[in-house]
Write an enzyme that holds these catalytic residues in place. Structure first.
Site, PDB file in Angstrom:
ATOM      1  N   TYR A  41      56.031  21.219  -1.776  1.00 48.87           N
ATOM      2  CA  TYR A  41      55.598  22.525  -1.276  1.00 48.87           C
ATOM      3  C   TYR A  41      55.767  23.558  -2.381  1.00 48.87           C
ATOM      4  CZ  TYR A  41      56.133  20.278   3.320  1.00 48.87           C
ATOM      5  OH  TYR A  41      56.047  19.431   4.386  1.00 48.87           O
TER       6      TYR A  41
ATOM      7  N   HIS B  63      57.696  11.155   1.662  1.00 48.73           N
ATOM      8  CA  HIS B  63      56.612  12.039   2.095  1.00 48.73           C
ATOM      9  C   HIS B  63      55.347  11.247   2.459  1.00 48.73           C
ATOM     10  CE1 HIS B  63      55.516  16.552   1.473  1.00 48.73           C
ATOM     11  NE2 HIS B  63      54.994  16.079   2.572  1.00 48.73           N
TER      12      HIS B  63
ATOM     13  N   PRO C  26      52.640  21.069  14.833  1.00 52.48           N
ATOM     14  CA  PRO C  26      52.667  21.056  16.300  1.00 52.48           C
ATOM     15  C   PRO C  26      51.729  22.078  16.927  1.00 52.48           C
ATOM     16  CG  PRO C  26      54.636  22.145  15.455  1.00 52.48           C
ATOM     17  CD  PRO C  26      53.934  21.539  14.276  1.00 52.48           C
ATOM     18  N   LEU C  27      51.325  23.067  16.125  1.00 51.02           N
ATOM     19  CA  LEU C  27      50.378  24.083  16.614  1.00 51.02           C
ATOM     20  C   LEU C  27      48.995  23.865  16.010  1.00 51.02           C
ATOM     21  CD1 LEU C  27      52.778  27.164  16.516  1.00 51.02           C
ATOM     22  CD2 LEU C  27      52.081  25.798  18.503  1.00 51.02           C
ATOM     23  N   GLY C  28      48.710  22.592  15.671  1.00 52.07           N
ATOM     24  CA  GLY C  28      47.376  22.275  15.158  1.00 52.07           C
ATOM     25  C   GLY C  28      47.057  23.011  13.877  1.00 52.07           C
TER      26      GLY C  28
ATOM     27  N   GLY D  85      47.700  25.870  13.110  1.00 60.00           N
ATOM     28  CA  GLY D  85      47.276  27.230  13.432  1.00 60.00           C
ATOM     29  C   GLY D  85      46.227  27.341  14.509  1.00 60.00           C
TER      30      GLY D  85
ATOM     31  N   GLY E  83      45.413  30.224  18.980  1.00 55.99           N
ATOM     32  CA  GLY E  83      44.388  31.101  19.542  1.00 55.99           C
ATOM     33  C   GLY E  83      44.018  32.255  18.634  1.00 55.99           C
TER      34      GLY E  83
END
Length: 308
Positions: A37, A104, A184-186, A188, A192
């Site tokens: 990262y 990784h 976990p939130l796709g 972004g 929504g």
């Protein structure tokens, strides 16, 4: 990751430190980074931010990429390289041990038994406490676990990316391995806040190359967000909280890692732990999702080729 790399411009170090420490203040104890990262800059940021709280937190980082002149050019899990990465990560993280050290990506040129043998020695030496595998398949998990117990598997998993349910989650349950969903939130989309008009800068945002984030795919996939919005109304919540609560409701040993890069996002996301989804709720969500055909691969071909 999002503070330094992958989904837009890196934040200023002072801002990143504030965000991470705000998480600690709110009771978050599990922090995930990687040498890749930045590369390297996120580990340095995490090390600075968590130094005052080191004994109270769990730090996960990762090895396994070949990084040349700041660019990832493939995989490298040769035993000597694993040791080099571990030593460099320890310095950047300002610590004398890594709680959880993930591979990784699987290196096709190095048997997983050799990788785990090296990690087992690092555990004996006290440099790492546990090891994990990322973007890995069931067969490799079994091979690795036979050499030394796998502590955690980190694969992409969310309400619209459910591949782990077929083989990986059952193996984790059988062997007593924790599962850590990344994205976990796709990445972004499930928040929504993204719509078909959203543009991604290919120089700073990996999503610019993800098939699921083309204008056409986002248009086709908006019903997923609409479903989350409608369900959230019933629970006096928002799509983010429902998406995270859904993961938390799957199994007690599933621990999602949302990439919260603003303090207000932390405050919003942590409310998900207070949302209880019943068996009926989960059935309703599954029923609604079954009517939606999600368009586009979850990652670009290059990254998918590194996943098992």
């Amino acid at each position: 990751m999002n503070l330094s790399f992958g989904t837009g411009q890196a934040v200023d170090t002072s801002v990143g430190v504030k965000v991470i420490r705000a998480g600690v203040e709110r009771g978050i104890t599990f922090f995930d980074t990687a040498e890749g990262y930045g590369p390297f800059t996120n580990e340095t940021l995490v090390g600075e931010a968590l130094a005052p709280f080191r004994k109270d937190v769990v730090i996960a980082t990762k090895f396994g990429f070949k990084i040349v002149d700041g660019v990832t050019v493939g995989t490298d899990s040769r035993p000597e390289h694993i040791r080099e990465v571990a030593e460099a990560s320890l310095k950047r993280l300002k610590t004398d041990y890594i709680d959880l050290f993930y591979q990784h990506r699987v290196d096709p040129n190095v048997p997983i038994e050799d990788v785990v043998g090296t990690l087992k020695n690092l555990i004996r030496e006290g440099k790492i406490r546990h090891y994990g595998l990322s973007e890995v398949g069931a067969a490799t998990i079994r091979k690795a676990h036979a050499v030394h117990p796998v502590a955690a598997v980190q694969n992409q998993y969310s309400i619209w990316t459910r591949e782990p349910e077929a083989e990986v989650l059952p193996v984790c349950e059988e062997l007593g391995i924790g599962f850590v969903p990344w994205g976990p939130l796709g990445t972004g989309f499930l928040t929504g806040t993204i719509d078909p008009n959203t543009k991604f800068d290919s120089s700073t945002d990996l999503r610019a190359n993800f098939p699921r984030f083309t204008t056409e795919a986002m248009k086709a996939n908006m019903p997923v967000v609409d479903m989350l919005r409608q369900f959230a109304k019933k629970k006096n919540a928002n799509p983010v909280q429902i998406a995270l609560a859904w993961l938390l409701a799957q199994k007690p040993w599933i621990v999602p890692i949302p990439g919260m890069d603003k303090i207000e996002y932390i405050d919003d996301n942590i409310k998900s732990v207070d949302i209880e989804l019943t068996t009926e709720d989960l059935k309703e969500i599954d029923s609604e999702l079954s009517k939606i055909n999600v368009q586009g691969a979850r990652l670009d071909e290059g990254l998918l080729s590194m996943s098992e």
